[in-house]
Motif scaffolding. Sequence first.
Motif, PDB file in Angstrom:
ATOM      1  N   GLU A 251      38.751  29.662  18.337  1.00  0.00           N
ATOM      2  CA  GLU A 251      38.298  29.303  17.002  1.00  0.00           C
ATOM      3  C   GLU A 251      37.610  27.948  17.036  1.00  0.00           C
ATOM      4  N   THR A 252      36.416  27.893  16.466  1.00  0.00           N
ATOM      5  CA  THR A 252      35.667  26.651  16.411  1.00  0.00           C
ATOM      6  C   THR A 252      35.116  26.470  15.008  1.00  0.00           C
ATOM      7  N   LEU A 253      34.660  25.255  14.686  1.00  0.00           N
ATOM      8  CA  LEU A 253      34.147  24.961  13.357  1.00  0.00           C
ATOM      9  C   LEU A 253      32.631  24.825  13.374  1.00  0.00           C
ATOM     10  N   PHE A 254      32.015  25.107  12.255  1.00  0.00           N
ATOM     11  CA  PHE A 254      30.571  25.033  12.069  1.00  0.00           C
ATOM     12  C   PHE A 254      30.048  23.678  12.538  1.00  0.00           C
ATOM     13  N   LEU A 255      28.977  23.714  13.322  1.00  0.00           N
ATOM     14  CA  LEU A 255      28.289  22.531  13.857  1.00  0.00           C
ATOM     15  C   LEU A 255      29.071  21.820  14.957  1.00  0.00           C
ATOM     16  N   GLU A 256      30.058  22.503  15.549  1.00  0.00           N
ATOM     17  CA  GLU A 256      30.795  21.916  16.668  1.00  0.00           C
ATOM     18  C   GLU A 256      30.459  22.635  17.968  1.00  0.00           C
ATOM     19  N   ALA A 257      30.067  21.870  18.991  1.00  0.00           N
ATOM     20  CA  ALA A 257      29.851  22.440  20.320  1.00  0.00           C
ATOM     21  C   ALA A 257      31.183  22.479  21.066  1.00  0.00           C
TER      22      ALA A 257
ATOM     23  N   GLU B 113      27.432  29.751  36.442  1.00  0.00           N
ATOM     24  CA  GLU B 113      27.545  30.871  37.373  1.00  0.00           C
ATOM     25  C   GLU B 113      28.570  30.615  38.476  1.00  0.00           C
ATOM     26  N   GLU B 114      28.862  29.358  38.771  1.00  0.00           N
ATOM     27  CA  GLU B 114      29.799  29.057  39.854  1.00  0.00           C
ATOM     28  C   GLU B 114      31.239  28.880  39.360  1.00  0.00           C
ATOM     29  N   THR B 115      31.416  28.258  38.178  1.00  0.00           N
ATOM     30  CA  THR B 115      32.773  27.958  37.701  1.00  0.00           C
ATOM     31  C   THR B 115      33.282  28.941  36.657  1.00  0.00           C
ATOM     32  N   GLY B 116      32.373  29.655  35.977  1.00  0.00           N
ATOM     33  CA  GLY B 116      32.788  30.562  34.906  1.00  0.00           C
ATOM     34  C   GLY B 116      33.043  29.864  33.588  1.00  0.00           C
ATOM     35  N   VAL B 117      32.687  28.575  33.478  1.00  0.00           N
ATOM     36  CA  VAL B 117      32.871  27.849  32.217  1.00  0.00           C
ATOM     37  C   VAL B 117      31.849  28.351  31.192  1.00  0.00           C
ATOM     38  N   LEU B 118      32.345  28.815  30.047  1.00  0.00           N
ATOM     39  CA  LEU B 118      31.496  29.284  28.959  1.00  0.00           C
ATOM     40  C   LEU B 118      31.288  28.132  27.970  1.00  0.00           C
ATOM     41  N   SER B 119      30.022  27.848  27.636  1.00  0.00           N
ATOM     42  CA  SER B 119      29.693  26.747  26.730  1.00  0.00           C
ATOM     43  C   SER B 119      28.895  27.265  25.542  1.00  0.00           C
ATOM     44  N   TRP B 120      29.040  26.571  24.395  1.00  0.00           N
ATOM     45  CA  TRP B 120      28.246  26.896  23.215  1.00  0.00           C
ATOM     46  C   TRP B 120      27.821  25.606  22.542  1.00  0.00           C
ATOM     47  N   ASP B 121      26.614  25.627  21.943  1.00  0.00           N
ATOM     48  CA  ASP B 121      26.125  24.439  21.252  1.00  0.00           C
ATOM     49  C   ASP B 121      26.462  24.528  19.767  1.00  0.00           C
TER      50      ASP B 121
ATOM     51  N   THR C 204      36.313  36.229  22.543  1.00  0.00           N
ATOM     52  CA  THR C 204      35.809  36.228  21.173  1.00  0.00           C
ATOM     53  C   THR C 204      35.800  34.798  20.653  1.00  0.00           C
ATOM     54  N   ILE C 205      34.648  34.358  20.141  1.00  0.00           N
ATOM     55  CA  ILE C 205      34.540  33.048  19.506  1.00  0.00           C
ATOM     56  C   ILE C 205      34.387  33.259  18.003  1.00  0.00           C
ATOM     57  N   LYS C 206      35.274  32.644  17.234  1.00  0.00           N
ATOM     58  CA  LYS C 206      35.188  32.701  15.770  1.00  0.00           C
ATOM     59  C   LYS C 206      34.723  31.346  15.259  1.00  0.00           C
ATOM     60  N   ASN C 207      33.526  31.324  14.671  1.00  0.00           N
ATOM     61  CA  ASN C 207      32.933  30.094  14.155  1.00  0.00           C
ATOM     62  C   ASN C 207      33.056  30.095  12.632  1.00  0.00           C
ATOM     63  N   THR C 208      33.729  29.077  12.080  1.00  0.00           N
ATOM     64  CA  THR C 208      34.072  29.065  10.660  1.00  0.00           C
ATOM     65  C   THR C 208      33.420  27.900   9.931  1.00  0.00           C
ATOM     66  N   PHE C 209      32.843  28.193   8.761  1.00  0.00           N
ATOM     67  CA  PHE C 209      32.307  27.156   7.880  1.00  0.00           C
ATOM     68  C   PHE C 209      33.400  26.723   6.918  1.00  0.00           C
ATOM     69  N   VAL C 210      33.677  25.421   6.850  1.00  0.00           N
ATOM     70  CA  VAL C 210      34.750  24.939   5.977  1.00  0.00           C
ATOM     71  C   VAL C 210      34.248  24.013   4.876  1.00  0.00           C
ATOM     72  N   GLY C 211      32.973  23.642   4.901  1.00  0.00           N
ATOM     73  CA  GLY C 211      32.461  22.803   3.835  1.00  0.00           C
ATOM     74  C   GLY C 211      31.451  21.786   4.318  1.00  0.00           C
ATOM     75  N   GLY C 212      30.930  21.001   3.371  1.00  0.00           N
ATOM     76  CA  GLY C 212      29.966  19.961   3.708  1.00  0.00           C
ATOM     77  C   GLY C 212      29.073  19.623   2.534  1.00  0.00           C
ATOM     78  N   LEU C 213      28.332  18.524   2.670  1.00  0.00           N
ATOM     79  CA  LEU C 213      27.430  18.041   1.630  1.00  0.00           C
ATOM     80  C   LEU C 213      25.991  18.329   2.039  1.00  0.00           C
ATOM     81  N   PHE C 214      25.222  18.955   1.138  1.00  0.00           N
ATOM     82  CA  PHE C 214      23.853  19.356   1.421  1.00  0.00           C
ATOM     83  C   PHE C 214      22.928  18.850   0.318  1.00  0.00           C
ATOM     84  N   TYR C 215      21.656  18.595   0.701  1.00  0.00           N
ATOM     85  CA  TYR C 215      20.667  18.106  -0.253  1.00  0.00           C
ATOM     86  C   TYR C 215      19.483  19.064  -0.300  1.00  0.00           C
ATOM     87  N   GLY C 216      18.994  19.330  -1.508  1.00  0.00           N
ATOM     88  CA  GLY C 216      17.865  20.235  -1.648  1.00  0.00           C
ATOM     89  C   GLY C 216      17.504  20.464  -3.094  1.00  0.00           C
TER      90      GLY C 216
END
Length: 234
Positions: A38-44, A83-91, A117-129
């Motif tokens: 489980e990871t949070l929105f905008l977190e690598a 490919e050598e270590t099997g470490v999975l990364s996400w941005d 399985t990676i679950k990416n969750t949005f929990v909030g934030g401040l936006f301008y528009g």
Amino acid sequence: MKTIKYIGALWVCIIIQACNSDDDTNGLRIVYEENYIETLFLEAGETIPPVVNWSGETGTFSATTLPSTAPDDLFRRNLSIDEETGVLSWDRSIPLGEIEIIITASSSSETASTTITIKNTFVGGLFYGGFNSDISDNPDISMIDSSNSINFTKEGIVGLLGTSGEDIISMSGTWTIDESFITVSFDTNNRVMIGDMNARNGSPAATFIGQWGEGLGQNNTIENLMGAFIFEND
């Protein structure tokens, strides 16, 4: 009685040997510390290297996403595997929701796979528009200014603050999310906003883009469409 005990012990030995034989026939295995992350929105992030019984011959790793949860091109944009270590990364631009990833370890004689399985969750934030009144199928959002702010809280509350001419707009309501699809329902004038929340690697970090109007109909459609909007998070 001793004969029965001896027979029982013999059966235990046979079962253990059979299990060991099954393990041998299973061959190559990959074990990650976590298969549901489980990871949070905008977190690598990244995994730790997996444990692999290479049987004396070190191989390489590869990965792909299940088409039912994400397109394979995520590995060209958001995901990578060493490919050598099997470490999975996400941005930080990994899509919201659940993504299933098949990781394969291969040597010259054996191949094995496991699923993460990676679950990416949005929990909030401040936006301008801001908003416009374009109700076409392809609304032009290029001229929308950033005179409004919208704040999503992790408790599911949303607040909108902005201006319309000389008037100050202030509304509150609630928000819900399904994958990356966010529905905002305000307490004022039956106002609603429906759009997609997407992360980016550059600036702005994320965009919330969609349509607004009055009334929420069946299948999360806007009953009285009044225009488009775009909000950004720096």
